[in-house]
Scaffold this active site. Structure first.
Site, short mmCIF file in Angstrom:
data_model
loop_
_atom_site.label_atom_id
_atom_site.label_comp_id
_atom_site.label_asym_id
_atom_site.label_seq_id
_atom_site.Cartn_x
_atom_site.Cartn_y
_atom_site.Cartn_z
N GLY A 11 2.77 -1.21 4.33
CA GLY A 11 2.75 0.19 3.93
C GLY A 11 4.17 0.70 3.68
O GLY A 11 4.74 0.48 2.61
N GLU A 35 -5.54 -4.81 10.92
CA GLU A 35 -4.49 -3.81 11.13
C GLU A 35 -4.78 -3.02 12.40
O GLU A 35 -5.64 -2.12 12.38
CB GLU A 35 -4.44 -2.83 9.95
N ASN A 65 0.86 -1.18 0.00
CA ASN A 65 0.00 0.00 0.00
C ASN A 65 0.90 1.23 0.00
O ASN A 65 1.50 1.56 1.01
CB ASN A 65 -0.89 -0.05 1.26
N TRP A 66 0.98 1.89 -1.14
CA TRP A 66 1.91 3.03 -1.25
C TRP A 66 1.32 4.32 -0.69
O TRP A 66 1.99 5.34 -0.65
CB TRP A 66 2.31 3.24 -2.72
N LYS A 67 0.04 4.27 -0.34
CA LYS A 67 -0.63 5.45 0.23
C LYS A 67 -0.43 6.67 -0.70
O LYS A 67 -0.37 6.49 -1.91
CB LYS A 67 -0.13 5.71 1.65
N SER A 90 3.24 -1.90 10.33
CA SER A 90 4.70 -1.85 10.53
C SER A 90 5.43 -3.13 10.16
O SER A 90 6.44 -3.46 10.78
CB SER A 90 5.02 -1.51 11.99
N HIS A 96 -9.76 1.24 5.06
CA HIS A 96 -8.44 1.40 5.69
C HIS A 96 -8.58 2.38 6.86
O HIS A 96 -9.36 3.34 6.78
CB HIS A 96 -7.43 1.91 4.66
P1 PGA Z 1 2.64 0.37 7.59
O1 PGA Z 1 1.20 0.55 6.90
O2 PGA Z 1 3.19 -0.94 7.08
O3 PGA Z 1 3.42 1.55 7.16
O4 PGA Z 1 2.39 0.31 9.06
C1 PGA Z 1 0.31 -0.49 6.77
C2 PGA Z 1 -0.99 0.02 6.20
O5 PGA Z 1 -1.41 1.11 6.59
O6 PGA Z 1 -1.64 -0.62 5.36
#
Ligand code: PGA
Length: 261
Positions: A240, A168, A11-13, A219, A96
């Site tokens: 992420g 999550e 997930n590149w956000k 994370s 999300h």
């Molecule tokens: P993160 O994000 O791996 O940076 O904690 C995960 C996500 O939000 O899908």
């Protein structure tokens, strides 16, 4: 379980523009071997989806949209629908925690999106998880139950086949560059996964609960892949920050593959 297909989602956000996303895909495709036992799904900015859908080898990677509006078409300025995403993506993240908490998405929005994705032939990845406060007040199970009830209220057991659940914990999601990864203990994740399958069993029956795919996210780094994939009932990872670097993300994919050998 060894041999089961694993799902690894990047997930590149709101990172990487179209050009950077395309370069990333080029680099990652050179690194990742085609592996049937690991489904790699990339969720770039909506803007880059069209370009990546033309560039991607669909046997190597699938694409996911990070967000969309649940109506199929109409006077909804600025929105993109699942109907418009047909043929471009195979998966969609739904609910999300950043959508729920920053953009105030409700369970009603989430359930409408789950139904819209399925109606349009796109597999929804329903994200659920408790906040730090809910966690410390011992409400994790109740939150998961509520989010499952809310998110899955509009679908049939046949349609549930299309749904993937991503657990999550909100407090474990890295908020951005520079934030320290939070390690959630595998036993806590295992408890949450059990609660999720229990509730799916309650809503859709035991065989649905046994077959639904449940992922962990929050994370994840290459060094934590094995411990999370070892948890009974975990079928993959939603990544992420660590997916933003092609080399690091490839390490995560490789570890998922090694786990399956
Ligand atoms: P993160 O994000 O791996 O940076 O904690 C995960 C996500 O939000 O899908």
């Amino acid at each position: 379980m060894a041999g089961d297909k694993k799902f690894i989602i990047g997930n590149w956000k709101m990172n990487l523009n179209i050009h950077e996303a395309s370069l990333y895909l080029h680099k990652l495709s050179g690194l990742v071997k085609n592996r049937r036992d690991v489904e790699v799904i990339l969720a770039p900015t909506t803007l880059a989806l069209q370009t990546l859908s033309l560039q991607v080898n669909p046997r190597q990677f699938k694409l996911a949209v990070q967000n969309f509006y649940w109506r199929d078409q109409g006077p909804y300025t600025g929105e993109v629908s699942a109907t418009q995403l047909r043929g471009v993506v195979q998966y969609a993240l739904v609910g999300h925690s950043e959508r729920r908490h920053i953009f105030h998405e409700t369970d009603k929005d989430v359930r409408n999106k789950v139904a819209a994705a399925i109606r349009n032939g796109i597999r929804p990845i329903l994200c659920i998880g408790e906040t730090a406060w809910e966690h410390s007040s011992g409400e994790t199970q109740d939150v998961l139950y509520d989010q499952l009830n809310g998110g899955l209220a509009n679908i049939t057991s046949d349609e549930l086949d299309q749904v993937i659940i991503a657990y999550e914990p909100v407090w474990a999601i890295s908020a951005g560059q520079g934030s320290e990864p939070v390690d959630v203990s595998p036993s806590e994740v295992a408890e949450a996964v059990k609660a999720i399958r229990r509730q799916i069993s309650h809503l859709f029956g035991k065989s649905a609960a046994d077959s639904i795919k449940v992922l962990y996210g929050g994370s994840v780094t290459p060094s934590s892949v094995a411990e999370y994939l070892n948890i009974d009932g975990i079928n993959g990872l939603l990544v992420g920050a660590a997916s933003l670097n092609a080399i690091t993300f490839n390490e995560i994919i490789k570890k998922a593959h090694d786990k399956n050998r």
